[in-house]
Design a protein around this motif. Structure first.
Motif, PDB file in Angstrom:
ATOM      1  N   VAL A 118       0.853  -1.190   0.000  1.00 38.44           N
ATOM      2  CA  VAL A 118       0.000   0.000   0.000  1.00 38.44           C
ATOM      3  C   VAL A 118       0.893   1.246   0.000  1.00 38.44           C
ATOM      4  CG1 VAL A 118      -1.945  -1.071   1.171  1.00 38.44           C
ATOM      5  CG2 VAL A 118      -0.165   0.063   2.519  1.00 38.44           C
ATOM      6  N   CYS A 119       0.303   2.342  -0.402  1.00 42.17           N
ATOM      7  CA  CYS A 119       1.063   3.595  -0.390  1.00 42.17           C
ATOM      8  C   CYS A 119       0.152   4.750  -0.002  1.00 42.17           C
ATOM      9  CB  CYS A 119       1.687   3.852  -1.754  1.00 42.17           C
ATOM     10  SG  CYS A 119       0.490   4.034  -3.071  1.00 42.17           S
ATOM     11  N   ASN A 120       0.772   5.879   0.294  1.00 40.55           N
ATOM     12  CA  ASN A 120       0.020   7.102   0.576  1.00 40.55           C
ATOM     13  C   ASN A 120       0.236   8.062  -0.588  1.00 40.55           C
ATOM     14  OD1 ASN A 120      -0.710   6.460   3.438  1.00 40.55           O
ATOM     15  ND2 ASN A 120       1.520   6.373   3.584  1.00 40.55           N
ATOM     16  N   ILE A 121      -0.844   8.648  -1.049  1.00 44.34           N
ATOM     17  CA  ILE A 121      -0.741   9.552  -2.192  1.00 44.34           C
ATOM     18  C   ILE A 121      -1.186  10.941  -1.746  1.00 44.34           C
ATOM     19  CG2 ILE A 121      -1.421   9.924  -4.596  1.00 44.34           C
ATOM     20  CD1 ILE A 121      -2.133   6.935  -4.709  1.00 44.34           C
ATOM     21  N   ILE A 122      -0.313  11.918  -1.969  1.00 45.66           N
ATOM     22  CA  ILE A 122      -0.614  13.273  -1.476  1.00 45.66           C
ATOM     23  C   ILE A 122      -0.866  14.212  -2.651  1.00 45.66           C
ATOM     24  CG2 ILE A 122       0.074  15.105   0.105  1.00 45.66           C
ATOM     25  CD1 ILE A 122       2.011  13.241   1.396  1.00 45.66           C
ATOM     26  N   ASP A 123      -2.030  14.828  -2.631  1.00 46.42           N
ATOM     27  CA  ASP A 123      -2.470  15.764  -3.676  1.00 46.42           C
ATOM     28  C   ASP A 123      -2.190  17.195  -3.213  1.00 46.42           C
ATOM     29  OD1 ASP A 123      -3.981  17.289  -5.502  1.00 46.42           O
ATOM     30  OD2 ASP A 123      -5.863  16.866  -4.470  1.00 46.42           O
ATOM     31  N   PHE A 124      -1.275  17.857  -3.909  1.00 51.27           N
ATOM     32  CA  PHE A 124      -0.925  19.241  -3.541  1.00 51.27           C
ATOM     33  C   PHE A 124      -1.636  20.235  -4.453  1.00 51.27           C
ATOM     34  CE2 PHE A 124       2.481  16.994  -1.474  1.00 51.27           C
ATOM     35  CZ  PHE A 124       2.679  17.740  -0.325  1.00 51.27           C
ATOM     36  N   LYS A 148     -11.370   6.750 -17.053  1.00 60.13           N
ATOM     37  CA  LYS A 148     -10.769   5.665 -16.260  1.00 60.13           C
ATOM     38  C   LYS A 148      -9.547   5.061 -16.947  1.00 60.13           C
ATOM     39  CE  LYS A 148     -14.835   3.862 -13.858  1.00 60.13           C
ATOM     40  NZ  LYS A 148     -15.514   2.660 -13.438  1.00 60.13           N
ATOM     41  N   ASN A 149      -8.875   5.848 -17.746  1.00 65.02           N
ATOM     42  CA  ASN A 149      -7.673   5.362 -18.419  1.00 65.02           C
ATOM     43  C   ASN A 149      -6.461   5.775 -17.590  1.00 65.02           C
ATOM     44  OD1 ASN A 149      -5.646   4.717 -20.191  1.00 65.02           O
ATOM     45  ND2 ASN A 149      -6.201   6.232 -21.746  1.00 65.02           N
ATOM     46  N   ILE A 150      -6.265   5.079 -16.494  1.00 66.11           N
ATOM     47  CA  ILE A 150      -5.207   5.483 -15.556  1.00 66.11           C
ATOM     48  C   ILE A 150      -4.247   4.327 -15.241  1.00 66.11           C
ATOM     49  CG2 ILE A 150      -6.576   7.321 -14.471  1.00 66.11           C
ATOM     50  CD1 ILE A 150      -7.188   5.394 -12.176  1.00 66.11           C
ATOM     51  N   ASP A 151      -4.434   3.208 -15.932  1.00 65.79           N
ATOM     52  CA  ASP A 151      -3.649   2.017 -15.604  1.00 65.79           C
ATOM     53  C   ASP A 151      -2.146   2.202 -15.814  1.00 65.79           C
ATOM     54  OD1 ASP A 151      -5.888   0.800 -14.788  1.00 65.79           O
ATOM     55  OD2 ASP A 151      -6.118  -0.541 -16.513  1.00 65.79           O
ATOM     56  N   ASP A 152      -1.777   2.931 -16.893  1.00 66.98           N
ATOM     57  CA  ASP A 152      -0.334   3.134 -17.142  1.00 66.98           C
ATOM     58  C   ASP A 152       0.317   3.886 -15.990  1.00 66.98           C
ATOM     59  OD1 ASP A 152      -0.557   1.833 -19.507  1.00 66.98           O
ATOM     60  OD2 ASP A 152      -0.321   3.616 -20.787  1.00 66.98           O
ATOM     61  N   TRP A 153      -0.419   4.844 -15.461  1.00 68.12           N
ATOM     62  CA  TRP A 153       0.125   5.629 -14.341  1.00 68.12           C
ATOM     63  C   TRP A 153       0.252   4.745 -13.091  1.00 68.12           C
ATOM     64  CZ3 TRP A 153      -4.128   9.912 -15.043  1.00 68.12           C
ATOM     65  CH2 TRP A 153      -3.917  10.568 -16.266  1.00 68.12           C
ATOM     66  N   LEU A 154      -0.790   3.952 -12.846  1.00 70.46           N
ATOM     67  CA  LEU A 154      -0.760   3.093 -11.651  1.00 70.46           C
ATOM     68  C   LEU A 154       0.347   2.043 -11.757  1.00 70.46           C
ATOM     69  CD1 LEU A 154      -4.581   2.577 -10.949  1.00 70.46           C
ATOM     70  CD2 LEU A 154      -2.981   4.119  -9.794  1.00 70.46           C
ATOM     71  N   GLU A 155       0.551   1.581 -12.985  1.00 73.00           N
ATOM     72  CA  GLU A 155       1.615   0.587 -13.216  1.00 73.00           C
ATOM     73  C   GLU A 155       2.972   1.192 -12.866  1.00 73.00           C
ATOM     74  OE1 GLU A 155       2.727  -1.417 -17.226  1.00 73.00           O
ATOM     75  OE2 GLU A 155       0.607  -1.861 -16.808  1.00 73.00           O
ATOM     76  N   TRP A 156       3.175   2.439 -13.315  1.00 74.39           N
ATOM     77  CA  TRP A 156       4.441   3.130 -13.014  1.00 74.39           C
ATOM     78  C   TRP A 156       4.619   3.241 -11.491  1.00 74.39           C
ATOM     79  CZ3 TRP A 156       5.904   7.612 -10.444  1.00 74.39           C
ATOM     80  CH2 TRP A 156       7.212   8.062 -10.683  1.00 74.39           C
ATOM     81  N   MET A 157       3.540   3.584 -10.822  1.00 74.12           N
ATOM     82  CA  MET A 157       3.620   3.735  -9.367  1.00 74.12           C
ATOM     83  C   MET A 157       3.925   2.386  -8.708  1.00 74.12           C
ATOM     84  SD  MET A 157       0.434   6.396  -8.984  1.00 74.12           S
ATOM     85  CE  MET A 157       0.360   6.598  -7.219  1.00 74.12           C
ATOM     86  N   ASP A 158       3.309   1.340  -9.222  1.00 71.55           N
ATOM     87  CA  ASP A 158       3.558   0.000  -8.676  1.00 71.55           C
ATOM     88  C   ASP A 158       5.030  -0.392  -8.804  1.00 71.55           C
ATOM     89  OD1 ASP A 158       1.089  -0.638  -7.709  1.00 71.55           O
ATOM     90  OD2 ASP A 158       0.381  -1.550  -9.569  1.00 71.55           O
ATOM     91  N   GLU A 159       5.604  -0.022  -9.955  1.00 72.02           N
ATOM     92  CA  GLU A 159       7.023  -0.340 -10.178  1.00 72.02           C
ATOM     93  C   GLU A 159       7.915   0.317  -9.130  1.00 72.02           C
ATOM     94  OE1 GLU A 159       8.114   0.951 -14.090  1.00 72.02           O
ATOM     95  OE2 GLU A 159       6.739  -0.483 -15.032  1.00 72.02           O
ATOM     96  N   LYS A 160       7.498   1.469  -8.656  1.00 65.56           N
ATOM     97  CA  LYS A 160       8.335   2.222  -7.704  1.00 65.56           C
ATOM     98  C   LYS A 160       8.130   1.772  -6.261  1.00 65.56           C
ATOM     99  CE  LYS A 160       9.641   4.434 -11.121  1.00 65.56           C
ATOM    100  NZ  LYS A 160      10.912   3.999 -11.662  1.00 65.56           N
ATOM    101  N   LEU A 161       7.127   0.964  -6.045  1.00 63.53           N
ATOM    102  CA  LEU A 161       6.825   0.551  -4.660  1.00 63.53           C
ATOM    103  C   LEU A 161       7.840  -0.452  -4.112  1.00 63.53           C
ATOM    104  CD1 LEU A 161       2.976   0.108  -4.288  1.00 63.53           C
ATOM    105  CD2 LEU A 161       4.484   1.571  -2.939  1.00 63.53           C
TER     106      LEU A 161
END
Ligand SMILES: Nc1nc2c(ncn2[C@@H]2O[C@H](COP(=O)(O)OP(=O)(O)OP(=O)(O)O)[C@@H](O)[C@H]2O)c(=O)[nH]1
Ligand SMILES: [Mg+2]
Length: 283
Positions: A113-119, A270-283
């Motif tokens: 899991v991660c925390n996502i901060i919206d500035f 709802k076309n956000i999978d590429d972004w989520l994939e990138w985030m997953d790689e960094k976890l």
């Protein structure tokens, strides 16, 4: 006789007064300590943007969502919070907010899991991001990446502004080894440009910005300038010299040591999978 009674009443009242003061002197500090610890545990200070130092409050991996106003940052977090939501916030964010313990449901292999901060993207509120970086980068940072949101339909003028914002972010991320995803949002719209074209355009804009900044010697050169004291503590000063040097006179993102990738997507579609994939790689 009545004088004696009066004196007695005054003496009792004084006595009571002293006892009440003593009691209040003990009760009030205890009460304050209890309330403060409850508020900290509930994360209310952090969620309200009251405390910028979230390295201790936000334990676990963190992703920063930053970028110009109106690019869709808050909509992205809303989409993650409520996947079937169809209405998105159109109000400018005033204070940063945290999506805690987010888990990508598509990722079956990693259960992290991660925390996502919206500035907020507004220039006058950008100090919140700067303060956050200042506070978290002092210690061992748990920032796993910055998702830089931008509107892929913006006109030429807004593109220059986007490039300026990105330069300020890269100035911090590059010095601190933080990878960046440029999320080119709103690909559902007709005017949307492909991420590769955006990347090339931003590089062109950066060339002009850097040349302009180099000419204006002595000027404060960061849009983060309304709070910064100019000290380059934790690699977060105003000086853009290092990043400008690294990008070169003909700026290319690929020259940077930290990763910077560009991916189209659409929060609305709802076309956000590429972004989520990138985030997953960094976890
Ligand atoms: N067409 C389209 N509109 C979008 C998309 N994502 C967000 N929007 C719209 O863009 C506008 C701004 O969205 P926000 O999420 O509030 O933007 P923000 O980046 O948080 O803006 P600030 O809080 O001011 O920094 C809203 O009207 C959203 O409905 C998208 O993928 N496609
Ligand atoms: Mg917002």
């Amino acid at each position: 006789m009545s004088g004696k009674v009066t004196n007695m009443i005054i003496a009792i009242a004084n006595d009571l007064d002293v006892n009440i003061k003593l009691l209040l002197g003990i009760i009030i500090p205890i009460f304050v300590v209890i309330i403060t610890s409850v508020l900290f545990k509930s994360g209310i200070f952090l969620n309200s943007g009251f405390i910028a130092n979230s390295s201790s409050s936000t334990s676990g991996p963190v992703f920063i969502v930053a970028g110009p106003s109106n690019s869709g940052k808050t909509s992205f977090l809303t989409r993650l919070r409520e996947p079937n939501n169809t209405k998105f916030q159109t109000v400018t964010t005033q204070e940063y907010s945290v999506l805690r313990n987010y888990r990508n449901a598509n990722n079956l292999t990693k259960k992290k899991v991660c925390n996502i901060i919206d500035f907020p993207g507004h220039i006058r509120l950008r100090y919140q991001l700067l303060n956050y970086f200042k506070n978290t980068l002092k210690n061992k940072s748990n920032i796993r990446g910055v998702v830089f949101f931008m509107d892929s339909t913006v006109n030429a003028e807004q593109m220059v502004y986007t490039a300026e914002c990105l330069l300020d972010i890269l100035n911090i991320t590059e010095k601190n080894g933080i990878d960046v995803l440029v999320a080119c949002n709103k690909s559902d719209l007709f005017a949307s440009r492909p991420s590769l074209k955006i990347k090339e355009q931003l590089e062109k804009n950066l060339k002009e910005i850097i040349n302009r900044k180099k000419k204006s010697v002595g000027e404060k050169n960061s849009t983060f300038d309304n709070t910064d004291d100019g000290n380059d503590n934790n690699g977060i000063g105003n000086s853009l010299e290092v990043i400008m040097e690294q990008l070169g006179s003909d700026p290319k993102f690929d020259r940077l040591e930290s990763e910077i990738v560009f991916k189209n997507g659409s929060v609305v579609n709802k076309n956000i999978d590429d972004w989520l994939e990138w985030m997953d790689e960094k976890l």
